[in-house]
Design an enzyme around this catalytic site. Structure first.
Site, PDB file in Angstrom:
ATOM      1  CG  ASP A 193       2.625  -3.253   0.576  1.00 14.74           C
ATOM      2  OD1 ASP A 193       1.974  -3.842   0.792  1.00 14.74           O
ATOM      3  OD2 ASP A 193       3.572  -2.948   1.426  1.00 14.74           O
ATOM      4  CG  MET A 274       4.030  -7.244  10.186  1.00 13.77           C
ATOM      5  SD  MET A 274       3.458  -8.726  10.452  1.00 13.77           S
ATOM      6  CE  MET A 274       2.177  -8.227  11.517  1.00 13.77           C
ATOM      7  NE  ARG A 275       2.351   0.100   4.481  1.00 12.13           N
ATOM      8  CZ  ARG A 275       3.379  -0.078   4.228  1.00 12.13           C
ATOM      9  NH1 ARG A 275       3.977  -0.733   3.227  1.00 12.13           N
ATOM     10  NH2 ARG A 275       4.296   0.811   4.525  1.00 12.13           N
ATOM     11  CB  ALA A 276      -1.269  -7.360   4.340  1.00  9.00           C
TER      12      ALA A 276
END
Length: 690
Positions: A193, A274-276
């Protein structure tokens, strides 16, 4: 200094080149993970990127590359005064897979710290990579404790070195680029990720393009300097386009309609966290700047999704990365708002890079990555040494697949995997770091102290003080400081977990061939493979049926490959149990020579029946099992016998192996709470009996 292969001379792989260039335009994108088969120029393209990056202004004499405009107030070489500074080329620092912790984060001189109270710090690779590129080739083979340090540095933008109360902190913001061959194992989800983008690369199947690759490579090897000089113009133009895109980046606007598309896309593909969303927004902005625009379009969002989401939507290690592009298009169309018309691609500085054809021609302009060579679509062929799944439904048990051996039945689909209880090897090992069996490791709980054999890595403070205390008067101690000599230092011994070699010996004979029964067996093995993936083990697969046994998969770190071989495993014929055990014995013997520190765990999946011609097959199987017991191999027999009348042959086999037997039902995590204790208990009993 050796001449690097020019970035613009790389043939094809437009999506890989575009992903690297987007990170050069906006390092906030978060780096690139390059996945692909061996020999596809992954490392060549990454190393060539460093030559295109603009020079970095640094404080003169600072070992930590502080920015002269805003120097780090906590820099170990500081404090620094603001000023013009000096410029140096951007660095690309390579992290070797076998690097030590001290090499990565830096090292403190413990002797000086204890005796003089001086923080003598030698910077590591994280300090060298600050404001540059940190490149990890074969990142999936990196040790867990190094991955943990990388995760901490990537999350906080700084590195901490702490040794027994003495600590040093310095900034460590870098572009993380990794390459890997998925056949050798997958990455931990936490590290996966952390990569902003991912691309899949594969060798071209077009003869003309392969010819051009060979021609350029041979020309480069014959005269690297002359070859690089031929591409100077294209390299200069591409470098100029990167500088122009960086200057334009702050002016790019991200409208509410585009943000809604990004959020809807991430929600539709059920990515975690929420990183995407953040990475997609940064990538779309960089795409607009790369194309010379100041507003983000839907095409930018689509491109960003193809680069930022495939590695985040995997729900298990057996899911292939990739996106359903039809679903992506439907989502974008559903949430499409009013947006300005896209300006045509500007001419000029883009010549030579992905986005306007480049020296190879045909590259897309800041848009969708090509779906030809260099990009592995969802239905791409599997590597040659991993059989591709058969899309056709399995025939009935009575029918055999075309080309199969007599009596062989078609492969059946595995049942749904489940969570298993941990199987471990008894005793205390010293193998590679993992999460299965007890071992002496660099990380874990402290269990004692010893004299260091080489460089001191983990100081045992109390033991060091005890060793130095009796000699203080003789050494003339007068002040408050403790007089410490090199011979006083003690290394902390720690106990953690190691990864093992889990070798599966799977009975694929006719007695196992009932469809429902073999489906349950495959589901159990698949569950154990998933457990091996999570515990960082190597796995191997031996199958036996008919007249002989075969190594379906040599020991590897890729559980994906093992799962693929298991899925296509046909059944039928006799039960050469002794041949399977002997083949497993040969595999383990070779692996002990290759990696003597990695302890094996043999998992035999069978109903215990043994058939064959000649001598008593059951007695032969028992003799083969005793070979494993004599070697001290930890073993578990998964008893697949079903029905109201049971012969108990698998239990007898487990006894000969010096291991334990467990039924398919007992293999589930909520049913075998005492399995590990049983494995160890049987081993102890066998040793006492001997």
């Amino acid at each position: 200094m050796s001449t690097r292969y020019p970035f613009t001379a790389v043939v094809g792989m437009d999506d890989l080149r575009l992903a690297l260039l987007l990170n050069a335009v906006s390092p906030a994108v978060g780096g690139v993970l390059v996945r692909g088969e061996k020999g596809t120029a992954k490392s060549t393209a990454v190393r060539a990127l460093a030559e295109l990056l603009p020079a970095v202004p640094v404080v003169a004499g600072c070992r930590f590359s502080c920015d002269p405009a805003s120097p780090d107030p906590g820099c170990p070489d500081g404090p620094h005064e603001t000023g013009p500074g000096v410029e140096r080329p951007a660095r690309m620092v390579e992290l070797p897979v076998g690097a030590s912790e001290d090499r990565l984060v830096g090292a403190l001189d413990i002797e000086k710290a204890l005796a003089d109270g001086v923080k003598a710090f030698e910077p590591g690779l994280l300090a060298d990579a600050h404001r540059g590129i940190l490149y990890v080739d074969e990142v999936n083979l990196l040790h867990d404790h190094l991955i943990d340090l990388l995760l901490d540095a990537a999350a906080m933008g700084s590195s901490y070195v702490e040794r027994e109360g003495v600590s040093v902190r310095h900034a460590a913001r870098f572009l993380l680029v990794g390459t890997m061959n998925p056949e050798e194992g997958e990455l931990r989800p936490q590290l996966l990720d952390r990569f902003g983008l991912t691309v899949e690369v594969a060798a071209s199947r077009e003869p003309e393009q392969r010819v051009e690759v060979v021609r350029r490579r041979l020309a480069f090897e014959d005269d690297p300097a002359a070859f690089a000089a031929r591409w100077t113009g294209e390299e200069t133009a591409l470098r100029g386009r990167i500088v122009a895109a960086r200057a334009l980046l702050p002016q790019v606007t991200l409208g509410d309609a585009v943000l809604l598309q990004i959020a809807a896309t991430c929600a539709a593909f059920e990515v975690d966290g929420m990183r995407a969303d953040i990475v997609m927004a940064r990538t779309a902005t960089a795409l607009a700047a790369w194309a010379g625009r100041t507003e983000v379009t839907s095409e930018d969002v689509r491109q960003a999704a193809l680069l930022a989401l495939p590695h985040r939507r995997r729900r298990s290690p057996f899911d292939a990365p990739g996106l359903d592009e039809d679903k992506l298009d439907e989502t974008l169309e559903q949430f499409k708002g009013d947006e300005p018309e896209e300006d045509p691609e500007p001419d000029g500085p883009g010549d030579g890079g992905p986005g306007d054809g480049g020296p190879d021609g045909g590259g897309p302009g800041g848009g969708i990555p090509p779906q030809g060579e260099g990009h592995a679509p969802d239905n791409a062929a599997a590597p040659e040494d991993v059989p591709a799944p058969d899309d056709a439904p399995a025939p009935e048990p009575a029918s055999a697949p075309q080309g199969a051996r007599a009596g062989e039945r078609a492969a059946v689909k595995a049942a749904e995997p489940f969570r298993t209880k941990m199987l471990s090897v008894p005793g205390l090992g010293e193998g590679a770091a993992g999460r299965r069996s007890r071992a002496r490791t660099e990380h874990g709980r402290t269990t004692g102290a010893t004299r260091p054999r080489g460089a001191l890595t983990k100081l045992h403070l109390a033991a060091t003080v005890r060793a130095a205390a009796p000699h203080q008067k003789a050494r003339g101690r007068t002040g408050r400081g403790l007089v410490v000599r090199r011979d006083d230092l003690r290394q902390a011994t720690r106990e953690g977990r190691e990864g093992n070699l889990v070798l599966f010996a799977v009975d694929a004979s006719g007695s196992m061939a009932a469809r429902q029964r073999m489906s349950a067996v495959k589901g159990a093995v698949l569950s154990l493979l998933l457990d091996a993936y999570q515990r960082r083990d190597k796995v191997g697969l031996v199958t036996f049926r008919g007249r002989d046994a075969e190594v379906a998969l040599p020991p590897t770190s890729s559980v994906d490959a093992a799962a693929a071989r298991l899925e296509q495993l046909p059944t039928g014929g006799r039960t050469p149990l002794s041949a399977g055990l002997l083949k497993a014995h040969d595999v383990l013997r070779v692996e002990r020579l290759r990696d003597p520190s990695r302890r094996p765990l043999l998992v035999v999946v069978t109903d215990g029946r043994a058939t064959g011609r000649g001598a008593d097959p059951v007695a032969l199987a028992a003799r083969a099992a005793r070979l494993h017991a004599a070697d001290g191999t930890a073993s578990v027999v998964v008893d697949c016998e079903t029905g109201p009348v049971r012969l108990g042959l698998a239990v007898s086999l487990a006894r000969e192996l010096g291991g334990t037997a467990v039924s398919l039902d007992e293999l589930r995590a909520d049913s075998i709470a005492g399995l590990v204790r049983d494995v160890q208990g049987h081993r102890t009993t066998a040793r006492r009996a001997a």
